[in-house]
Design an enzyme around this catalytic site. Structure first.
Site, mmCIF file in Angstrom:
data_model
loop_
_atom_site.group_PDB
_atom_site.id
_atom_site.type_symbol
_atom_site.label_atom_id
_atom_site.label_comp_id
_atom_site.label_asym_id
_atom_site.label_seq_id
_atom_site.Cartn_x
_atom_site.Cartn_y
_atom_site.Cartn_z
ATOM 1 N N GLU A 259 -22.775 18.468 12.071
ATOM 2 C CA GLU A 259 -23.661 19.433 11.410
ATOM 3 C C GLU A 259 -25.062 19.539 12.016
ATOM 4 O O GLU A 259 -26.057 19.456 11.298
ATOM 5 C CB GLU A 259 -23.748 19.111 9.914
ATOM 6 N N GLU B 245 -11.747 19.230 7.987
ATOM 7 C CA GLU B 245 -12.037 18.886 6.576
ATOM 8 C C GLU B 245 -11.522 19.977 5.640
ATOM 9 O O GLU B 245 -12.201 20.399 4.703
ATOM 10 C CB GLU B 245 -13.548 18.697 6.378
HETATM 11 C C1 GLA Z 1 -19.371 17.101 5.085
HETATM 12 C C2 GLA Z 1 -19.075 15.803 5.803
HETATM 13 C C3 GLA Z 1 -17.973 15.046 5.145
HETATM 14 C C4 GLA Z 1 -18.102 15.046 3.647
HETATM 15 C C5 GLA Z 1 -18.217 16.440 3.135
HETATM 16 C C6 GLA Z 1 -18.349 16.411 1.642
HETATM 17 O O1 GLA Z 1 -18.483 18.079 5.358
HETATM 18 O O2 GLA Z 1 -18.760 15.974 7.163
HETATM 19 O O3 GLA Z 1 -18.017 13.724 5.587
HETATM 20 O O4 GLA Z 1 -19.231 14.300 3.245
HETATM 21 O O5 GLA Z 1 -19.381 16.992 3.708
HETATM 22 O O6 GLA Z 1 -17.748 15.348 1.051
#
Ligand code: GLA
Length: 379
Positions: free
Chosen positions: A167, A272
């Site tokens: 990020e 994710e």
């Molecule tokens: C981001 C992170 C993850 C997790 C999500 C929310 O996407 O990369 O590790 O913390 O937020 O749980």
């Protein structure tokens, strides 16, 4: 006579309604279907685990993981605050992370490490210098190098892919003014990849971010990766978090983003995946942890189960179209009960570990893939 016809009519009506109800709730996937087998000629299927799952305290959850997934990611135990909560060599805590890796090895899974350099879930001491001053660039680079070498080095050859930087971009594609950026400067990203490569030259090293399907951020990611590649920085994978909702990303947007990412020449992982079905989750496309974590108190959207199934089908139709470039698709959690967005019931298994309609929809998409066009797994 009239009553006879009236009774017959209402009986027929009831029977038809019952039949519809059965058809509507009937499972289309076979009970023997497993995600990892259904996708075996396309890409690996991963899942993020919490501690109760990889220590097998949650026996139902662990059973589901072993049955359906061939790759794992650590939801929290490898984040800086967990694995390196205090400064100095004694400040590391590998207990949970070691168990996570052992679970993956015992079950022959592709093990992912998440995450090395991020602005969130990183303890304050990392950025603190003498007194009230921020740490110097030099010292922060030392701390980053020590952290990456120690953590990546410990699992060298066992963890196959790392989210090295998480990020680093804003929604408009510019670099996020995180403490890493403010103290080190924009080359903190290149340095993180270089240190990770020194520690394990064979590991896949990913840049990972959310909402990178949207054009401004997509362009930012592409520019960033190209710049790193031109500087011969060892970046070898792109992670798209894909924290979706019921309408975002749409098939067209996702398709055009994956087409653009394929040009970078590195494998793409969906890292994710979840689909927020909470009513309040439909406005925002952000997965920023500070805004989104438990959002969704307003209940799930109407007919959420079917809408969830439709969106999962749409997403997987596009992932499957791009299967030559997609290496891995990872769900962010096993069941709705475990999810960081649990109010949004975002996963394929419900709180009782039962497959939902969305599970069937995803399996159904795999049955449409021509068998002649498969590829070896993990490539
Ligand atoms: C981001 C992170 C993850 C997790 C999500 C929310 O996407 O990369 O590790 O913390 O937020 O749980």
């Amino acid at each position: 006579m009239k009553t006879y016809w009236a009774n017959l009519k209402s009986f027929t009506g009831l029977a038809t309604a019952a039949l519809f109800a059965i058809v509507a709730t009937a499972r289309s996937a076979d009970t023997n279907d497993t995600l990892k087998d259904a996708f075996k000629s396309c890409f690996m299927i991963g899942v993020a685990l919490n501690q109760r799952q990889f220590t097998e305290k949650d026996t139902n959850g662990a059973t589901l993981v072993k049955r359906h997934f061939n790759s794992i990611s650590p939801e929290n135990v490898m984040k800086w605050e967990s694995i390196h909560p205090r400064p100095g060599p004694e400040g590391y805590n590998f207990e949970a992370a070691d168990r996570y890796v052992e679970f993956g090895e015992k079950n022959g899974m592709y093990i992912v490490g998440h995450t090395l350099v991020w602005h969130s879930q990183t303890p304050r001491w990392v950025f603190q210098g003498e007194g009230t001053n921020a740490v110097t660039r030099e010292e922060l680079l030392n701390r980053m190098r020590d952290h990456i070498h120690t953590v990546v080095g410990r699992y060298k050859g066992r963890i196959k892919a790392w989210d090295v930087v998480n990020e680093a971009l804003n929604d408009d594609g510019s670099l996020r003014r995180s403490p890493w950026y403010r103290i080190i400067g924009e080359d903190y990203i290149a340095k993180a990849f270089e240190y990770a490569h020194e520690a394990d030259p064979a590991a896949e090293l990913r840049y990972n971010d959310y909402s990178i399907e949207n054009e401004p951020k997509r362009n930012g990611v592409i520019a960033l990766v190209k710049k790193l590649q031109a500087q011969k920085v060892p970046i070898s994978g792109l992670g798209s978090q894909a924290h979706a909702n019921l309408t975002w990303p749409g098939a067209e947007l996702l398709d055009s983003a994956l087409t653009a990412f394929a040009d970078l020449g590195i494998p793409i992982s969906i890292t994710e995946l979840d689909v927020n079905a909470a009513e309040t989750g439909q406005r925002s496309q952000s997965a920023d942890v500070s805004q989104n974590a438990q959002a969704g108190g307003g209940g799930v959207a109407d007919d959420a189960n079917q809408k969830l199934a439709d969106q999962y089908a749409s997403l997987f139709r596009v992932f499957l179209k791009h299967r030559q470039n997609i290496k891995l698709v990872t769900f962010w959690g096993v069941t709705d009960r475990d999810s960081w967005r649990r109010f949004g019931k975002p996963l394929l298994f419900d709180a009782q570990c039962q497959p939902k309609r969305a599970f069937d929809a995803v399996i159904a998409e795999t049955k449409k893939v021509p068998t002649t066009q498969s590829k070896p797994i993990g490539q």
